[in-house]
Design an enzyme around this catalytic site. Structure first.
Site, mmCIF file in Angstrom:
data_model
loop_
_atom_site.group_PDB
_atom_site.id
_atom_site.type_symbol
_atom_site.label_atom_id
_atom_site.label_comp_id
_atom_site.label_asym_id
_atom_site.label_seq_id
_atom_site.Cartn_x
_atom_site.Cartn_y
_atom_site.Cartn_z
ATOM 1 C CD GLU A 33 -3.171 -0.462 0.130
ATOM 2 O OE1 GLU A 33 -3.199 -0.154 -1.063
ATOM 3 O OE2 GLU A 33 -3.809 -1.555 0.514
ATOM 4 C CG ASP A 36 0.469 2.975 -6.587
ATOM 5 O OD1 ASP A 36 0.766 3.798 -5.254
ATOM 6 O OD2 ASP A 36 -0.392 2.937 -7.025
ATOM 7 C CB SER A 67 -24.310 8.840 -14.156
ATOM 8 O OG SER A 67 -24.367 8.302 -12.661
ATOM 9 N N GLY A 120 -16.316 5.523 -2.224
ATOM 10 C CA GLY A 120 -15.575 5.972 -0.919
ATOM 11 C C GLY A 120 -15.163 4.831 -0.067
ATOM 12 C CB ALA A 121 -15.753 1.447 0.067
ATOM 13 C CB SER A 126 -12.564 6.941 -9.524
ATOM 14 O OG SER A 126 -11.153 6.697 -8.757
ATOM 15 C CG ASP A 170 -6.363 2.386 -7.374
ATOM 16 O OD1 ASP A 170 -5.691 1.633 -6.490
ATOM 17 O OD2 ASP A 170 -6.839 3.421 -6.680
ATOM 18 C CE1 TYR A 220 -2.896 7.595 -2.607
ATOM 19 C CE2 TYR A 220 -1.981 9.452 -4.315
ATOM 20 C CZ TYR A 220 -2.172 8.057 -3.746
ATOM 21 O OH TYR A 220 -1.629 7.052 -4.674
HETATM 22 C C1 GLA Z 1 -5.180 4.968 -3.917
HETATM 23 C C2 GLA Z 1 -4.404 5.188 -5.202
HETATM 24 C C3 GLA Z 1 -3.139 4.169 -5.528
HETATM 25 C C4 GLA Z 1 -2.296 3.750 -4.365
HETATM 26 C C5 GLA Z 1 -3.340 3.301 -3.056
HETATM 27 C C6 GLA Z 1 -2.493 3.038 -2.064
HETATM 28 O O1 GLA Z 1 -5.868 3.705 -4.063
HETATM 29 O O2 GLA Z 1 -5.153 5.486 -6.377
HETATM 30 O O3 GLA Z 1 -2.844 4.571 -6.724
HETATM 31 O O4 GLA Z 1 -1.421 4.758 -4.099
HETATM 32 O O5 GLA Z 1 -4.349 4.605 -2.712
HETATM 33 O O6 GLA Z 1 -1.851 1.866 -2.189
#
Ligand code: GLA
Length: 382
Positions: A33, A36, A67, A120-121, A126, A170, A220
């Site tokens: 986590e 990336d 939508s 949001g989970a 997205s 993601d 973030y």
């Molecule tokens: C989000 C970001 C990913 C990654 C995760 C944490 O999901 O979109 O690119 O950085 O957080 O691992």
């Protein structure tokens, strides 16, 4: 009526006729986590919750999009400067733009779409939306853009139209996902390997705290900046360090006094996490789920205390997992709310879920949601 039928009905009413159907998926991540964007490893898989879109070219230079989940209709011109205001439409707009930037053709189309990824989970609704449209446009206009570039179209959409400086995990999982397999990706070299994942005697289950933090994207981006600061400082002594994931722990100690205490903690977490993904891969090859689980708990500790992206609710769920002898548990995804991912023995499953629901409800006044993980296919034409 299933999702596809609902979309079909709405599409017919709004636009007449029928188009082609495309789908993509949300994701889980076993471990790795916030690695990336640091050039480290991730270990995600696509899930059986995603987006389905019906799309038909309309012979204009406009996109007409509806939508079902928001019950909202938006039109935008492909040559317009500004993205639409609705956040869901920004993703579609961004994907069109980013496809064009890569030399792909995009012309006007009608679309109606819906999804079942909880918002949001931390399950990347997205990315599911971006990958659905990136894949569909590539198919419909025969653009021949390769799969990594499709994932990058989604990532650049986040960067350029949504203000999130995310990594590639993601969108990668959403495009490359394969039923029954997790994928270990080296985010620096982009080498990847599918790992069939069917842990006999265990289940993977997500517990959604239903907490969403408004400032998640700026927090973030701030974490990402801290990592870049640390990598920059280490690079002065060790020029081979391109990303933080290239750094050894002792190299971080050398710069302890040159970076802020906060940046140090963030980097300490990342360097540990890069190694944990490799350790999990080895343990998986041996079928050693106790080790996998222990490493998940270590990741949770790091995300909570060093990276500081957990919250009271997620720490609580993690603690209950430990008390119930769950094999592994940790906050999953970007953090700041969302889910924990739990690796739990079949025979403990029912007890764990009922205790977690009960204790969480007493403390926070609402139940966590429970999602069983089914590892599924990513972007595709239906
Ligand atoms: C989000 C970001 C990913 C990654 C995760 C944490 O999901 O979109 O690119 O950085 O957080 O691992």
């Amino acid at each position: 009526m299933d999702m596809k039928e609902k979309i079909q009905k709405k599409f017919e009413t709004l636009f007449g006729g029928e188009g082609d159907f495309f789908a993509s998926a949300g994701r889980i991540n076993l471990i790795g986590e916030h690695t990336d964007y640091n050039g480290g490893y991730v270990f995600p898989g696509a899930i059986d919750k995603g987006i389905v879109a019906e799309i038909k070219l309309n012979g204009t230079d406009k996109v007409h999009a509806y939508s079902l989940d928001y019950d909202e209709y938006v039109e935008f011109g492909l040559n317009e400067e500004d993205a639409p205001n609705q956040s869901w439409a920004k993703y579609i707009f961004g994907v069109c733009r980013e496809t064009e930037k890569r030399g792909g053709k995009v012309e006007g189309f009608n679309t109606a779409f819906a999804g079942d990824v909880p918002l949001g989970a931390g399950l990347s609704s997205s990315a599911a939306l971006e990958s659905t449209f990136a894949y569909a446009l590539n198919y419909l206009f025969n653009n021949g853009i390769d799969k990594f570039e499709l994932a990058k179209i989604g990532q650049s959409t986040e960067h350029n139209y949504c203000g999130v400086n995310c990594g590639i995990m993601d969108q990668f999982a959403s495009v490359f996902g394969r039923k029954g397999s997790l994928i270990r990706l080296n985010c620096k070299t982009l080498e990847y390997k599918y790992f069939p994942f069917d842990p006999k005697g265990y289940k993977l289950v997500l517990l959604d705290s239903c907490v969403k933090h408004e400032l998640a994207s700026s927090a973030y981006n701030k974490r990402r900046k801290s990592c870049e600061n640390a990598a920059l400082a280490i690079r002065k002594n060790h020029p081979e360090v391109e990303f933080l994931s290239d750094a050894k722990r002792v190299w971080l100690d050398e710069v302890r006094n040159n970076i802020s205490g906060e940046d140090f903690l963030r980097a300490e977490y990342v360097i540990g996490e890069v190694q944990r993904v490799l350790d999990v891969s080895d343990a998986l090859e041996r079928g050693d789920y106790d080790t996998v689980g222990e490493l998940m708990y270590q990741t949770h500790f790091g995300l909570s205390r060093l990276y500081e992206v957990s919250c009271e609710e997620l720490d609580f769920l993690n603690k209950i997992a430990r008390q119930c002898d769950v094999t592994g548990s940790r906050v999953m995804g970007g953090g700041f709310g969302g889910c924990t991912i739990n690796l739990v023995k079949d025979e403990l499953y029912d007890k764990f879920i009922s205790i977690a629901i009960e204790k969480f409800s007493v403390k926070f006044g609402h139940e966590p949601k429970v999602y069983d993980v089914v590892i599924s296919d990513g972007a595709r034409k239906l």
